[in-house]
Scaffold this active site. Structure first.
Site, PDB file in Angstrom:
ATOM      1  N   ILE A 166      20.658  50.230  -8.510  1.00  0.00           N
ATOM      2  CA  ILE A 166      21.995  49.760  -8.110  1.00  0.00           C
ATOM      3  C   ILE A 166      22.945  50.949  -7.969  1.00  0.00           C
ATOM      4  CG2 ILE A 166      23.999  48.460  -8.942  1.00  0.00           C
ATOM      5  CD1 ILE A 166      21.947  46.492 -10.262  1.00  0.00           C
ATOM      6  N   ASP A 178      22.699  61.310 -14.005  1.00  0.00           N
ATOM      7  CA  ASP A 178      21.536  60.515 -14.420  1.00  0.00           C
ATOM      8  C   ASP A 178      20.735  61.268 -15.474  1.00  0.00           C
ATOM      9  OD1 ASP A 178      20.088  57.923 -12.722  1.00  0.00           O
ATOM     10  OD2 ASP A 178      18.909  58.941 -14.284  1.00  0.00           O
ATOM     11  N   ASP A 185      23.272  62.588 -20.017  1.00  0.00           N
ATOM     12  CA  ASP A 185      22.867  61.475 -20.874  1.00  0.00           C
ATOM     13  C   ASP A 185      24.126  60.748 -21.344  1.00  0.00           C
ATOM     14  OD1 ASP A 185      21.975  59.755 -22.807  1.00  0.00           O
ATOM     15  OD2 ASP A 185      20.815  61.248 -23.929  1.00  0.00           O
ATOM     16  N   VAL A 186      24.289  59.504 -20.918  1.00  0.00           N
ATOM     17  CA  VAL A 186      25.528  58.785 -21.266  1.00  0.00           C
ATOM     18  C   VAL A 186      25.660  58.521 -22.765  1.00  0.00           C
ATOM     19  CG1 VAL A 186      25.822  57.664 -19.000  1.00  0.00           C
ATOM     20  CG2 VAL A 186      24.567  56.471 -20.817  1.00  0.00           C
ATOM     21  N   SER A 194      26.557  41.825 -16.912  1.00  0.00           N
ATOM     22  CA  SER A 194      25.334  41.099 -16.494  1.00  0.00           C
ATOM     23  C   SER A 194      25.581  39.622 -16.740  1.00  0.00           C
ATOM     24  CB  SER A 194      24.142  41.553 -17.348  1.00  0.00           C
ATOM     25  OG  SER A 194      23.052  40.652 -17.216  1.00  0.00           O
ATOM     26  N   TYR A 246      20.332  43.026 -25.640  1.00  0.00           N
ATOM     27  CA  TYR A 246      20.878  43.204 -24.293  1.00  0.00           C
ATOM     28  C   TYR A 246      22.053  42.241 -24.055  1.00  0.00           C
ATOM     29  CZ  TYR A 246      20.900  43.893 -19.196  1.00  0.00           C
ATOM     30  OH  TYR A 246      21.263  44.180 -17.896  1.00  0.00           O
ATOM     31  N   LYS A 276      25.772  43.640 -23.348  1.00  0.00           N
ATOM     32  CA  LYS A 276      26.491  43.352 -22.104  1.00  0.00           C
ATOM     33  C   LYS A 276      27.746  42.515 -22.380  1.00  0.00           C
ATOM     34  CE  LYS A 276      24.154  45.602 -18.965  1.00  0.00           C
ATOM     35  NZ  LYS A 276      24.726  46.816 -18.351  1.00  0.00           N
ATOM     36  N   THR A 291      14.870  46.692  -8.197  1.00  0.00           N
ATOM     37  CA  THR A 291      15.048  47.948  -8.937  1.00  0.00           C
ATOM     38  C   THR A 291      13.993  48.038 -10.046  1.00  0.00           C
ATOM     39  OG1 THR A 291      16.506  47.048 -10.636  1.00  0.00           O
ATOM     40  CG2 THR A 291      17.559  47.749  -8.584  1.00  0.00           C
ATOM     41  N   TYR A 299      18.703  29.974 -10.229  1.00  0.00           N
ATOM     42  CA  TYR A 299      19.594  30.545  -9.214  1.00  0.00           C
ATOM     43  C   TYR A 299      19.865  29.537  -8.097  1.00  0.00           C
ATOM     44  CZ  TYR A 299      19.219  34.949 -11.609  1.00  0.00           C
ATOM     45  OH  TYR A 299      19.315  35.918 -12.562  1.00  0.00           O
TER      46      TYR A 299
HETATM   47  P1  NAI Z   1      17.379  51.034 -12.982  1.00  0.00           P
HETATM   48  O1  NAI Z   1      16.542  51.118 -14.202  1.00  0.00           O
HETATM   49  O2  NAI Z   1      16.738  50.849 -11.659  1.00  0.00           O
HETATM   50  O3  NAI Z   1      18.338  52.310 -12.880  1.00  0.00           O
HETATM   51  C1  NAI Z   1      19.079  52.737 -13.991  1.00  0.00           C
HETATM   52  C2  NAI Z   1      19.384  54.220 -13.876  1.00  0.00           C
HETATM   53  O4  NAI Z   1      20.102  54.592 -15.058  1.00  0.00           O
HETATM   54  C3  NAI Z   1      18.122  55.092 -13.810  1.00  0.00           C
HETATM   55  O5  NAI Z   1      18.240  56.049 -12.777  1.00  0.00           O
HETATM   56  C4  NAI Z   1      18.067  55.729 -15.178  1.00  0.00           C
HETATM   57  O6  NAI Z   1      17.466  57.014 -15.191  1.00  0.00           O
HETATM   58  C5  NAI Z   1      19.547  55.798 -15.553  1.00  0.00           C
HETATM   59  N1  NAI Z   1      19.747  55.912 -16.994  1.00  0.00           N
HETATM   60  C6  NAI Z   1      19.102  55.241 -17.982  1.00  0.00           C
HETATM   61  N2  NAI Z   1      19.494  55.690 -19.170  1.00  0.00           N
HETATM   62  C7  NAI Z   1      20.424  56.649 -18.958  1.00  0.00           C
HETATM   63  C8  NAI Z   1      21.181  57.517 -19.813  1.00  0.00           C
HETATM   64  N3  NAI Z   1      21.048  57.463 -21.141  1.00  0.00           N
HETATM   65  N4  NAI Z   1      22.042  58.372 -19.242  1.00  0.00           N
HETATM   66  C9  NAI Z   1      22.164  58.454 -17.886  1.00  0.00           C
HETATM   67  N5  NAI Z   1      21.448  57.698 -17.044  1.00  0.00           N
HETATM   68  C10 NAI Z   1      20.590  56.802 -17.572  1.00  0.00           C
HETATM   69  O7  NAI Z   1      18.403  49.833 -13.273  1.00  0.00           O
HETATM   70  P2  NAI Z   1      19.277  48.966 -12.264  1.00  0.00           P
HETATM   71  O8  NAI Z   1      18.573  47.690 -12.035  1.00  0.00           O
HETATM   72  O9  NAI Z   1      19.731  49.777 -11.137  1.00  0.00           O
HETATM   73  O10 NAI Z   1      20.514  48.609 -13.239  1.00  0.00           O
HETATM   74  C11 NAI Z   1      21.743  49.276 -13.203  1.00  0.00           C
HETATM   75  C12 NAI Z   1      22.723  48.534 -14.080  1.00  0.00           C
HETATM   76  O11 NAI Z   1      22.819  47.180 -13.666  1.00  0.00           O
HETATM   77  C13 NAI Z   1      22.341  48.493 -15.560  1.00  0.00           C
HETATM   78  O12 NAI Z   1      23.505  48.637 -16.346  1.00  0.00           O
HETATM   79  C14 NAI Z   1      21.757  47.109 -15.738  1.00  0.00           C
HETATM   80  O13 NAI Z   1      21.842  46.657 -17.063  1.00  0.00           O
HETATM   81  C15 NAI Z   1      22.606  46.320 -14.778  1.00  0.00           C
HETATM   82  N6  NAI Z   1      22.008  45.072 -14.340  1.00  0.00           N
HETATM   83  C16 NAI Z   1      20.800  45.089 -13.685  1.00  0.00           C
HETATM   84  C17 NAI Z   1      20.225  43.910 -13.271  1.00  0.00           C
HETATM   85  C18 NAI Z   1      18.884  43.843 -12.621  1.00  0.00           C
HETATM   86  O14 NAI Z   1      18.319  42.741 -12.555  1.00  0.00           O
HETATM   87  N7  NAI Z   1      18.324  44.935 -12.110  1.00  0.00           N
HETATM   88  C19 NAI Z   1      20.921  42.624 -13.485  1.00  0.00           C
HETATM   89  C20 NAI Z   1      22.169  42.733 -14.205  1.00  0.00           C
HETATM   90  C21 NAI Z   1      22.693  43.930 -14.600  1.00  0.00           C
HETATM   91  C1  1HS Z   2      18.623  42.529 -16.502  1.00  0.00           C
HETATM   92  C2  1HS Z   2      19.756  41.779 -15.918  1.00  0.00           C
HETATM   93  O1  1HS Z   2      20.950  42.057 -16.565  1.00  0.00           O
HETATM   94  C3  1HS Z   2      19.534  40.299 -15.754  1.00  0.00           C
HETATM   95  S1  1HS Z   2      19.222  39.422 -17.221  1.00  0.00           S
HETATM   96  C4  1HS Z   2      18.855  37.835 -16.466  1.00  0.00           C
HETATM   97  C5  1HS Z   2      17.442  37.477 -16.520  1.00  0.00           C
HETATM   98  S2  1HS Z   2      17.139  35.943 -15.776  1.00  0.00           S
HETATM   99  O2  1HS Z   2      17.894  34.936 -16.482  1.00  0.00           O
HETATM  100  O3  1HS Z   2      17.453  35.983 -14.353  1.00  0.00           O
HETATM  101  O4  1HS Z   2      15.703  35.712 -16.001  1.00  0.00           O
END
Ligand code: NAI
Ligand code: 1HS
Length: 255
Positions: A19, A38, A64-65, A143, A156, A160, A192, A215
């Protein structure tokens, strides 16, 4: 949308993939310069190069956040590379499974460190600059798990939920300085790395249909659909949005 963010300078945590990277692409198309921070520094640098090839202004750096010194260094480097900072997308996050009685303290703490402390540390590093210039916009990633309880995701959901309410706290604190703070709360974004691990290995029709039944729109989301919401919230089109939590979840939390 086009040209909504001309001249803006935006930091994206977790900008090397998923994302975060999708949002970086949209921000650049809207005229912003971006800094990708990142944990995977080579992913951040490669992504920035890719955006540069497409004509964008982009900078990538390892950070590193969860580490205050790392964040302070990376934000200072980003500010120098971009010539200032007026936007922050607190996107870095990790998910994890476990009920309360089955989670280890280590896993609980790691999920909190990245999602909650990470949002705090990145915001802490950019806010003095935003306050001094009297202008800024921050978007945090919550989330669906931040507003409802999801079985098997205790840490989680708690983390969130904390991000969503930290958003409100920051919004009321910093509005007087011209800094708007909002969050976006995605439903499952399947493509992702996190989405794939969330959906797991059971991709049978039955398992997918059970998940999809949550959904109303009948599908999972795409990273670009979150990116569009973030572009909006960072832009002046959202000038009266302060402390909102925008659900981008295909109706999952409207049921
Ligand atoms: P992803 O795992 O594809 O990408 C996350 C990125 O954050 C990676 O590049 C990773 O290296 C980086 N990262 C992880 N730990 C870190 C740290 N300590 N310091 C700096 N960078 C770090 O995840 P995605 O799906 O792109 O998710 C992004 C955000 O959206 C997250 O906060 C996630 O919780 C949230 N989210 C994602 C959903 C999903 O279904 N993919 C749904 C709802 C929320
Ligand atoms: C990882 C992201 O924040 C979504 S949690 C929702 C999981 S589900 O209810 O769509 O199975």
């Amino acid at each position: 949308m086009a040209g909504l963010l001309i001249g803006r300078k935006v930091v994206i945590t977790g900008g090397g993939a998923g994302i975060g990277l999708s949002t970086a692409r949209k921000l650049v198309r809207e005229g912003a310069a971006v800094a990708l921070l990142d944990l995977d520094g080579s992913a951040a640098i490669a992504a920035a190069k890719e955006l540069q090839k497409e004509g964008g202004k982009a900078f990538g750096v390892a950070a590193d956040v969860t580490d205050a010194a790392s964040m302070d260094r990376a934000i200072a480097a980003a500010s120098e590379a971009l010539g200032g900072i007026d936007g922050l997308f607190n996107n870095a996050g990790i998910a994890g499974f476990g009920t309360v009685h089955e989670s280890t303290p280590e896993s609980w703490q790691r999920i909190w460190a990245v999602n909650v402390t990470g949002t705090f540390l990145a915001s802490r590093a950019v806010l003095p600059q935003m306050i001094a210039q009297g202008r800024g916009a921050i978007v945090n990633v919550g989330s669906v798990a931040g507003v409802i309880g999801i079985p098997g995701m205790a840490a989680y959901c708690a983390a969130k939920g904390a991000v969503v309410n930290l958003t409100r706290q920051m919004a009321v604190e910093y509005a007087k300085y011209g800094v708007r703070v909002n969050s976006v709360s995605p439903g499952t974004i399947a493509e992702t790395a996190m989405g794939k691990s969330l959906l797991g290995s059971d991709t049978s029709e039955e398992a997918m249909n059970k998940r999809l039944a949550k959904y109303p729109i009948g599908r999972f989301g795409r990273p670009e659909e979150i990116a569009d919401a973030v572009v909006f919230l960072l832009s002046d089109a959202a000038s009266f949005c302060v402390g909102s939590n925008l659900a981008v979840d295909g109706g999952m939390t409207a049921i």
